[in-house]
Design an enzyme around this catalytic site. Structure first.
Site, PDB file in Angstrom:
ATOM      1  N   GLY A  34       7.799 -21.442   1.513  1.00 28.20           N
ATOM      2  CA  GLY A  34       7.129 -20.143   1.483  1.00 28.20           C
ATOM      3  C   GLY A  34       7.123 -19.488   0.117  1.00 28.20           C
ATOM      4  CE  LYS A 195      -2.134  15.133   2.732  1.00 26.24           C
ATOM      5  NZ  LYS A 195      -2.517  13.821   2.215  1.00 26.24           N
ATOM      6  CG  ASP A 221      -7.158  11.783  -1.161  1.00 29.33           C
ATOM      7  OD1 ASP A 221      -6.524  12.117  -2.182  1.00 29.33           O
ATOM      8  OD2 ASP A 221      -6.674  11.850  -0.021  1.00 29.33           O
TER       9      ASP A 221
HETATM   10  C1  R5P Z   1      -1.539  11.695  -0.744  1.00 30.07           C
HETATM   11  O1  R5P Z   1      -1.177  12.753  -1.265  1.00 30.07           O
HETATM   12  C2  R5P Z   1      -2.686  10.906  -1.279  1.00 30.07           C
HETATM   13  O2  R5P Z   1      -3.412  11.632  -2.214  1.00 30.07           O
HETATM   14  C3  R5P Z   1      -3.612  10.471  -0.159  1.00 30.07           C
HETATM   15  O3  R5P Z   1      -4.166  11.612   0.456  1.00 30.07           O
HETATM   16  C4  R5P Z   1      -2.886   9.649   0.862  1.00 30.07           C
HETATM   17  O4  R5P Z   1      -2.175   8.634   0.225  1.00 30.07           O
HETATM   18  C5  R5P Z   1      -3.856   9.059   1.846  1.00 30.07           C
HETATM   19  O5  R5P Z   1      -3.152   8.316   2.800  1.00 30.07           O
HETATM   20  P1  R5P Z   1      -3.735   8.140   4.263  1.00 30.07           P
HETATM   21  O6  R5P Z   1      -5.114   7.547   4.148  1.00 30.07           O
HETATM   22  O7  R5P Z   1      -2.760   7.212   4.934  1.00 30.07           O
HETATM   23  O8  R5P Z   1      -3.747   9.497   4.903  1.00 30.07           O
END
Ligand code: R5P
Length: 293
Positions: A34, A195, A221
């Site tokens: 592996g 959030k 994002d």
């Molecule tokens: C967190 O602060 C990042 O900016 C993203 O919002 C986060 O990593 C997104 O992760 P997921 O798609 O699992 O919500």
């Protein structure tokens, strides 16, 4: 020469084209027990400099990049530059418990981003990473490290006829990114939701006062992993009668059922870059990396 990790072959090829560097022939194999093994054939004599480029999206990819650095030296490279288009573990830039249940006064957790950065440093002369979650991860490497911001490239695949476009960050931390995309697009407003993450698969989002009815919204994002964050934002936008809703992210990790999550939320389009090679990788960060080499 450009030396590709298995998960970054298309980006490596694009970088070779943009820079006019040789693309090494790389093989990826496994022994019966592996253990992984790579082979690097420069094809064109002995290279002075090797650019190892590999998204470290898995434990296997971390081992692979260490092997690629070493094989590049074995192939004759005097200098190695390691490009991490997506740096795995960068989000663990503080010691953190996997969930509140695991926290106790006596349990220690690693600063994983630092541990990974320290492991990757001895085999390279410098590091380039792309839009890390926090730029300060660069300080964890023991060789010179820089972060390239590729967010503005996300504007390239967007339709030119967006109606009253709103570039929306799902949390305050992504506002700069939304502004970069809006500036590159050339018009539109930016805004952000608030959030609160309750768990890996559940976030609460408090909408802003911005009017979204009838407007085209681009949720921006840095990473879409499970799709929980952007999916929740898209649901809020749909409930508020937004017109077209796109999700644009630099790193389209899209793990597990992220695509389903986003589809069920009502997203019209997902746009990502090739820092993580997925079918939604509509734009390449190769020119940004080439500028930094
Ligand atoms: C967190 O602060 C990042 O900016 C993203 O919002 C986060 O990593 C997104 O992760 P997921 O798609 O699992 O919500």
């Amino acid at each position: 020469m450009i030396v590709a990790g298995a998960g970054s072959q298309a980006l490596a090829a694009e970088l070779a084209t943009v820079t006019d560097h040789e693309l090494a022939d790389v093989t990826y194999d496994e022994f019966p027990d592996g253990e992984q093994i790579v082979g690097v054939d420069p094809a064109d004599g002995s290279p002075e400099t090797a650019v190892v480029i590999a998204a470290t999206t898995s434990a296997a990819a971390h081992i692979e990049v260490l092997q690629l650095q070493d094989a590049a030296r074995e192939a004759g490279a005097d200098r190695v530059c390691t490009v991490l288009p997506y740096m795995g573990y960068a989000r663990q830039d503080d010691p953190m418990a996997p969930s509140a249940d695991c926290e106790s006064d006596t349990t220690a957790f690693p600063l994983s981003a630092r541990a990974v950065a320290r492991a990757l440093s001895p085999g390279t002369d410098r590091i380039i990473t792309v839009t890390p979650h926090e730029e300060r991860v660069c300080e964890f490497f023991t060789v010179p490290a820089i972060a390239v911001d590729a967010a503005s490239r996300l504007a390239e695949p967007l339709s030119g006829n967006l109606s009253e476009p709103l570039f929306l960050a799902p949390d305050e931390g992504a506002v700069d990114l939304a502004e970069s995309v809006r500036d590159a697009y050339g018009r539109g407003e930016t805004d952000y939701f608030r959030k609160t993450r309750q768990s890996g698969s559940h976030v609460d989002i408090e909408p802003s006062d911005a009017t979204v009815e009838g407007r085209d919204v681009v949720v921006t994002d840095d990473i879409v992993a499970t799709g929980t964050t952007t999916g929740t934002a898209v649901t809020v936008l749909r409930n508020r009668s937004a017109a077209r809703v796109a999700v644009a992210c630099v790193h389209p990790l899209l793990v597990g059922n992220a695509r389903l999550t986003l589809a069920r939320a009502g997203v019209d389009r997902i746009i990502g870059t090739d820092t993580v090679e997925r079918s939604v990788s509509a734009v390449s960060v190769a020119p940004s990396i080439a500028d930094a080499l």
